[in-house]
Design an enzyme around this catalytic site. Structure first.
Site, mmCIF file in Angstrom:
data_model
loop_
_atom_site.group_PDB
_atom_site.id
_atom_site.type_symbol
_atom_site.label_atom_id
_atom_site.label_comp_id
_atom_site.label_asym_id
_atom_site.label_seq_id
_atom_site.Cartn_x
_atom_site.Cartn_y
_atom_site.Cartn_z
ATOM 1 N N CYS A 172 0.842 -1.199 0.000
ATOM 2 C CA CYS A 172 0.000 0.000 0.000
ATOM 3 C C CYS A 172 0.881 1.255 0.000
ATOM 4 O O CYS A 172 1.617 1.486 -0.953
ATOM 5 C CB CYS A 172 -0.981 -0.046 1.171
ATOM 6 S SG CYS A 172 -2.323 1.139 1.008
ATOM 7 N N HIS B 53 -3.837 -4.962 -0.208
ATOM 8 C CA HIS B 53 -3.454 -5.522 1.096
ATOM 9 C C HIS B 53 -3.557 -7.046 1.024
ATOM 10 O O HIS B 53 -4.643 -7.587 1.193
ATOM 11 C CB HIS B 53 -4.380 -4.993 2.192
ATOM 12 C CG HIS B 53 -4.089 -3.574 2.555
ATOM 13 N ND1 HIS B 53 -3.143 -3.235 3.490
ATOM 14 C CD2 HIS B 53 -4.586 -2.416 2.086
ATOM 15 C CE1 HIS B 53 -3.065 -1.923 3.590
ATOM 16 N NE2 HIS B 53 -3.936 -1.394 2.739
ATOM 17 N N GLU C 68 -2.743 -9.179 3.139
ATOM 18 C CA GLU C 68 -3.173 -9.722 4.436
ATOM 19 C C GLU C 68 -4.678 -9.639 4.624
ATOM 20 O O GLU C 68 -5.227 -10.225 5.544
ATOM 21 C CB GLU C 68 -2.431 -9.007 5.577
ATOM 22 C CG GLU C 68 -2.888 -7.586 5.897
ATOM 23 C CD GLU C 68 -2.304 -6.499 5.000
ATOM 24 O OE1 GLU C 68 -1.815 -6.816 3.886
ATOM 25 O OE2 GLU C 68 -2.351 -5.319 5.399
#
Lengths: 251, 192
Positions: B76, B174, B176
């Site tokens: 990001c 992202h 994750e």
């Protein structure tokens, strides 16, 4: 292509999921971590946890719950309910919440929006707005929709954007709990008056309500609770039907 | 060992949990020796570019990161700061990836928030990830298409959703938070 988001909302109190019908009657719909994992498996795009606990002790339980949710699921989630300060936000984000949602506290002290946006960035800040029509005018309401204010919904939405909110979660109190569809006219107007994403909330009863809010209502995301929790609408079925209507969704 | 660069730039808990789910231990650290000695380095980032760069400078991390030899993954804002400069606050980045980060126009809602498809995947970083798979993104500024682009997405036109130069990788999304595809990407990075 950016897809429209489907967001199940889990109201939590004392570490358990509850859902209010018109924000008053509560029904128990299970363990939030388990429910969250189930929604993530079903391709829900995001989750919202709304804490309706009243006491400080219960709020500590929320921080622990956030940690458990973050450890378990691999989709983004927002936490809201009773957030009043930068410190409140900090604890939730440190425990793994992706975004926080602030509501009444922002109306009472709009600087809170700017403070949170400056400290943590707009990307993690959702401003929730509860509103209903009084004599044909959309007025912002506080405390879960119980207390009316003189503030115009659209004026407030613009101020919220200017102060740095990353998106707006708009709940129509006139529609919430009715299962008669979302407030699409107000939603569409919000989308033309502000340039941040709008989450539609309040009124989901069937699949066509979601189709309508993404088309007529121009919503970027739609949030619902009981229709998902009680299995009246399944997220995968809903997304299939949205796709058939040529609405971009993540399958 | 995986080092996550600690410079107080947003929520890294989810990233640590995602690595844990892959059975990988990570260390959140700002210590240059620990970072240099790790097998992989993750450079996260959230919030405003200017304050993030300031925090990096305070710890000397702005000098350290460009000298790293092991695979580095910017996520990001971490990806954006690998570039030369950003329109956001008019600050200079680390200058590893030639190119300038710019803001989405008001033809689209800003920030872009949600799941978008990734395409033109051109790196082992995307092993077992399909063209058109979805990743989760939240951003107002973006990296345009560059020579270093290894994946693109479309919002207000095509743009870089992943870049690579030598051992430096950057992803705008992202991983994750991007369900199975995101987890696969992290696994691929760890296998580099």
């Amino acid at each position: 292509m950016l897809t429209k988001r489907i967001i199940p909302c889990l109201d939590v109190k004392d570490g358990r999921t509850v859902k209010g019908v018109n924000f008053v009657n509560l029904r128990d719909a299970g363990d939030p971590v388990e429910l969250a994992a189930q929604y993530a498996r079903e391709n829900a795009d995001e989750l919202v946890f709304l804490d309706i606990s009243a006491t400080e002790q219960q709020r500590k339980t929320l921080a622990e719950l956030v940690l458990k949710v973050a450890a378990t699921i691999d989709i983004p989630f927002t936490v809201g309910g009773g957030i009043r300060s930068v410190e409140d936000v900090s604890i939730l984000l440190k425990n793994g919440a992706d975004k926080v949602s602030i509501n009444s506290a922002a109306v009472k002290r709009p600087e809170l929006i700017s403070e949170v946006a400056t400290h943590f960035g707009s990307q993690c800040l959702v401003v929730a707005i509860d509103a209903k029509q009084i004599n044909g005018q959309w007025k912002v309401h506080l405390v879960g929709g119980k207390v009316p204010t003189e503030i115009d919904l659209f004026d407030w939405a613009k101020e919220v954007e200017e102060r740095g909110a990353g998106e707006i979660l708009f709940t129509s109190m006139d529609h919430d709990g009715t299962k008669n569809g979302f407030a699409n006219e107000a939603l569409a107007r919000l989308s033309t008056e502000v340039n941040i994403p709008i989450i539609a909330s309040g009124g989901a009863g069937n699949t066509s309500h979601f189709i309508d809010t993404f088309t007529a209502g121009k919503a970027d995301a739609a949030l619902a609770a009981s229709v998902f929790h009680f299995g009246e609408i399944s997220v995968p079925d809903l997304k299939q039907q949205l796709k058939q209507q040529h609405i971009a969704v993540r399958l | 060992m995986v080092a996550i660069i600690d410079y107080d730039a947003g929520n890294v808990r989810s990233l640590q949990f995602a690595l844990e789910r892959l059975g990988v231990e990570s260390t959140l650290t700002a210590d240059p020796e620990t970072i240099k000695a790790s097998d992989k380095v993750i450079f996260p980032g959230q919030g405003a570019a200017a304050s993030a760069m300031e925090k990096l400078k305070k710890n000397g991390l702005d000098k350290l990161i460009p000298t790293l030899k092991q695979p580095v993954l910017g996520i990001c804002l971490g990806m954006q700061l690998l570039c030369e400069a950003t329109e956001e606050g008019g600050v200079n980045g680390l200058g590893i990836i030639p190119g300038k980060v710019i803001r989405f126009s008001n033809q689209v809602k800003v920030p872009q928030m949600g799941w978008n498809t990734i395409n033109n995947l051109q790196s082992p970083l995307f092993k077992d990830i399909k063209e058109g798979d979805f990743m989760y993104l939240v951003h107002s500024f973006y990296v345009p298409l560059l020579d270093t682009t290894i994946a693109q997405s479309d919002y207000d036109g095509a743009y870089s959703v992943a870049v690579q130069k030598n051992n430096f990788y950057g992803v705008q999304f992202h991983p994750e938070k991007s369900s199975k595809a995101g987890s696969q990407l992290l696994q691929n990075f760890l296998a580099l």
